[in-house]
Write a protein that holds these residues in place. Structure first.
Motif, PDB file in Angstrom:
ATOM      1  N   LEU A  44       7.325   0.198  -6.542  1.00  0.00           N
ATOM      2  CA  LEU A  44       8.514  -0.978  -7.306  1.00  0.00           C
ATOM      3  C   LEU A  44       7.466  -2.638  -7.782  1.00  0.00           C
ATOM      4  N   PHE A  45       6.407  -2.183  -6.499  1.00  0.00           N
ATOM      5  CA  PHE A  45       5.832  -3.387  -6.638  1.00  0.00           C
ATOM      6  C   PHE A  45       4.673  -2.743  -7.957  1.00  0.00           C
ATOM      7  N   LEU A  46       3.912  -1.870  -7.430  1.00  0.00           N
ATOM      8  CA  LEU A  46       3.618  -0.975  -8.696  1.00  0.00           C
ATOM      9  C   LEU A  46       3.518  -1.211 -10.279  1.00  0.00           C
ATOM     10  N   SER A  47       5.642  -0.901 -10.404  1.00  0.00           N
ATOM     11  CA  SER A  47       5.803  -1.489 -11.461  1.00  0.00           C
ATOM     12  C   SER A  47       5.305  -2.916 -12.612  1.00  0.00           C
ATOM     13  N   GLN A  48       5.724  -3.427 -10.882  1.00  0.00           N
ATOM     14  CA  GLN A  48       5.663  -4.461 -11.492  1.00  0.00           C
ATOM     15  C   GLN A  48       4.460  -5.062 -12.020  1.00  0.00           C
ATOM     16  N   LEU A  49       3.474  -4.211 -11.385  1.00  0.00           N
ATOM     17  CA  LEU A  49       1.681  -4.562 -12.460  1.00  0.00           C
ATOM     18  C   LEU A  49       1.463  -4.087 -13.841  1.00  0.00           C
ATOM     19  N   GLN A  50       2.284  -3.037 -12.898  1.00  0.00           N
ATOM     20  CA  GLN A  50       2.269  -2.628 -15.280  1.00  0.00           C
ATOM     21  C   GLN A  50       2.517  -3.285 -16.176  1.00  0.00           C
ATOM     22  N   SER A  51       4.049  -4.316 -15.824  1.00  0.00           N
ATOM     23  CA  SER A  51       5.023  -5.529 -16.129  1.00  0.00           C
ATOM     24  C   SER A  51       4.322  -6.066 -16.986  1.00  0.00           C
TER      25      SER A  51
ATOM     26  N   GLY B  54       0.934  -6.063 -17.388  1.00  0.00           N
ATOM     27  CA  GLY B  54      -0.477  -5.639 -17.828  1.00  0.00           C
ATOM     28  C   GLY B  54      -1.556  -5.079 -16.928  1.00  0.00           C
ATOM     29  N   GLY B  55      -1.464  -4.918 -16.064  1.00  0.00           N
ATOM     30  CA  GLY B  55      -2.504  -4.576 -14.879  1.00  0.00           C
ATOM     31  C   GLY B  55      -1.813  -2.214 -15.405  1.00  0.00           C
ATOM     32  N   ASN B  56      -2.735  -1.436 -14.733  1.00  0.00           N
ATOM     33  CA  ASN B  56      -3.252  -0.592 -14.903  1.00  0.00           C
ATOM     34  C   ASN B  56      -4.041   0.195 -13.306  1.00  0.00           C
ATOM     35  N   PRO B  57      -2.357   0.518 -12.694  1.00  0.00           N
ATOM     36  CA  PRO B  57      -3.193   0.739 -11.217  1.00  0.00           C
ATOM     37  C   PRO B  57      -4.372   2.082 -11.646  1.00  0.00           C
ATOM     38  N   VAL B  58      -5.009   1.834 -10.628  1.00  0.00           N
ATOM     39  CA  VAL B  58      -5.878   2.982 -10.252  1.00  0.00           C
ATOM     40  C   VAL B  58      -5.974   3.298  -9.253  1.00  0.00           C
ATOM     41  N   GLN B  59      -5.151   4.338  -9.024  1.00  0.00           N
ATOM     42  CA  GLN B  59      -5.129   5.278  -7.909  1.00  0.00           C
ATOM     43  C   GLN B  59      -6.581   5.988  -6.765  1.00  0.00           C
ATOM     44  N   SER B  60      -7.351   5.271  -5.902  1.00  0.00           N
ATOM     45  CA  SER B  60      -8.146   6.036  -5.137  1.00  0.00           C
ATOM     46  C   SER B  60      -8.077   6.616  -3.691  1.00  0.00           C
ATOM     47  N   ILE B  61      -9.005   7.061  -3.129  1.00  0.00           N
ATOM     48  CA  ILE B  61      -8.748   7.408  -1.572  1.00  0.00           C
ATOM     49  C   ILE B  61     -10.465   7.036  -0.920  1.00  0.00           C
ATOM     50  N   LYS B  62      -9.944   6.327   0.037  1.00  0.00           N
ATOM     51  CA  LYS B  62     -11.539   6.193   0.791  1.00  0.00           C
ATOM     52  C   LYS B  62     -10.995   5.700   2.204  1.00  0.00           C
ATOM     53  N   ASN B  63     -11.506   6.411   2.739  1.00  0.00           N
ATOM     54  CA  ASN B  63     -11.636   6.438   3.956  1.00  0.00           C
ATOM     55  C   ASN B  63     -10.171   6.048   5.382  1.00  0.00           C
ATOM     56  N   ASN B  64      -9.205   7.143   4.819  1.00  0.00           N
ATOM     57  CA  ASN B  64      -7.709   7.582   4.692  1.00  0.00           C
ATOM     58  C   ASN B  64      -7.528   5.965   4.412  1.00  0.00           C
ATOM     59  N   TYR B  65      -7.359   5.811   3.732  1.00  0.00           N
ATOM     60  CA  TYR B  65      -6.597   4.529   3.036  1.00  0.00           C
ATOM     61  C   TYR B  65      -5.984   4.855   1.579  1.00  0.00           C
ATOM     62  N   THR B  66      -5.468   4.772   0.894  1.00  0.00           N
ATOM     63  CA  THR B  66      -5.485   4.540  -1.000  1.00  0.00           C
ATOM     64  C   THR B  66      -5.320   3.460  -0.941  1.00  0.00           C
TER      65      THR B  66
ATOM     66  N   ASN C 275       3.769  -0.470   6.737  1.00  0.00           N
ATOM     67  CA  ASN C 275       3.543  -1.907   5.460  1.00  0.00           C
ATOM     68  C   ASN C 275       2.761  -1.488   4.246  1.00  0.00           C
ATOM     69  N   PHE C 276       2.095  -2.436   3.553  1.00  0.00           N
ATOM     70  CA  PHE C 276       0.795  -1.718   2.573  1.00  0.00           C
ATOM     71  C   PHE C 276       0.992  -3.381   2.358  1.00  0.00           C
ATOM     72  N   TYR C 277      -0.473  -2.885   1.510  1.00  0.00           N
ATOM     73  CA  TYR C 277      -1.106  -5.089   1.268  1.00  0.00           C
ATOM     74  C   TYR C 277      -1.030  -5.090   0.288  1.00  0.00           C
ATOM     75  N   VAL C 278      -1.433  -6.395  -0.029  1.00  0.00           N
ATOM     76  CA  VAL C 278      -1.798  -6.565  -1.335  1.00  0.00           C
ATOM     77  C   VAL C 278      -2.722  -7.572  -1.004  1.00  0.00           C
ATOM     78  N   ILE C 279      -4.085  -7.563  -2.012  1.00  0.00           N
ATOM     79  CA  ILE C 279      -5.233  -8.512  -1.249  1.00  0.00           C
ATOM     80  C   ILE C 279      -5.127  -8.869  -3.150  1.00  0.00           C
ATOM     81  N   GLU C 280      -4.675 -10.413  -2.844  1.00  0.00           N
ATOM     82  CA  GLU C 280      -5.229 -10.548  -4.260  1.00  0.00           C
ATOM     83  C   GLU C 280      -5.642 -12.116  -4.699  1.00  0.00           C
ATOM     84  N   TYR C 281      -6.347 -11.794  -6.115  1.00  0.00           N
ATOM     85  CA  TYR C 281      -7.648 -12.779  -5.956  1.00  0.00           C
ATOM     86  C   TYR C 281      -7.288 -13.469  -7.608  1.00  0.00           C
ATOM     87  N   LEU C 282      -7.583 -14.669  -7.155  1.00  0.00           N
ATOM     88  CA  LEU C 282      -6.733 -15.926  -8.576  1.00  0.00           C
ATOM     89  C   LEU C 282      -8.273 -17.022  -8.203  1.00  0.00           C
TER      90      LEU C 282
END
Length: 235
Positions: free
Chosen positions: A144-151, A153-165, A205-212
């Motif tokens: 749901l959150f990723l869909s909101q990011l697309q709405s 104007g974002g384009n969430p790009v997935q990557s895997i690093k150190n067992n984190y997505t 849980n998942f975590y969102v780090i938002e830059y403003l």
């Protein structure tokens, strides 16, 4: 006179070097935050706000923030459960047919006999019964959150690093002022907003780090990178 100019020149160089060292130390050296669930580093010249978004600071959903000293930028960190349950009410329509039977008879009387005819009529009636049923539905908050990011104007790009997505967006659509009731970024221009979503397998849980940012300064960008790169979930 020449000696005075030389001394002033040397003094300016020393002061400039000191200012550069001070700036570098504030950005490169870090304070550390840990609450047992997450930990990260942030620049010394930023201010930690542990009551960032009071209206959303519930038992399942909290936010903290790291502010620039002049309130021109902030990095807000959200914890959101991967899934949640909600009560959903369903309206169930049940058509019901009832029948009504009516009888009638006719008779002809003559001198020799009586002829009598019986008949019946069936009248079907259709009625609709609506009942409410409440079920417990599961909501996929991550999708749901990723869909909101697309709405936005974002384009969430997935990557895997150190067992984190990681899901990293481009610049999102934003408002003119953000983010909380006590320490707020005020700007006459739209803020630059970027989100990084981090998920670790086995954690609820998942975590969102938002830059403003209202000024897109190098220090704000470095602070965002420092927090994102040092972010750790669990022990």
């Amino acid at each position: 006179m020449n000696r005075l100019v030389l001394v002033l020149g040397i003094l300016i160089i020393i002061l400039s070097a000191a200012a550069g060292v001070f700036y570098y130390m504030n950005i490169s050296s870090a304070s550390h935050y840990s609450n047992g669930n997450i930990s990260f580093n942030y620049p010394n010249n930023y201010v930690l706000d542990t009551q960032a978004v009071g209206t959303e600071n519930t038992s399942e959903y909290f936010a903290i923030a790291v502010d620039a000293p002049d309130n021109t930028s902030a990095i807000v960190i959200y914890q959101i459960p991967l899934t949640s349950t909600v009560n959903e009410t369903l309206n169930i329509t049940q058509p019901t047919t009832t029948t009504t039977t009516s009888n009638s008879s006719t008779g002809n009387i003559t001198n020799s006999s009586t002829n009598k005819t019986n008949s019946s009529t069936v009248n079907p009636t259709l009625t609709t019964n609506i009942t409410n049923s409440t079920i417990l539905a599961t909501v996929d908050n991550l999708q749901l959150f990723l869909s909101q990011l697309q709405s936005r104007g974002g384009n969430p790009v997935q990557s895997i690093k150190n067992n984190y997505t990681y899901y990293i967006t481009g610049t999102l659509q934003s408002s003119y002022a953000n983010y909380n009731v006590t320490r707020r970024i005020i700007s006459s221009i739209p803020l630059t907003v970027n989100d990084t979503v981090i998920v670790k397998g086995g954690y609820p849980n998942f975590y969102v780090i938002e830059y403003l940012s209202s000024d897109n300064s190098a220090s704000a960008s470095k602070a965002y990178s420092m927090i994102t790169n040092s972010f750790n979930i669990g022990s």
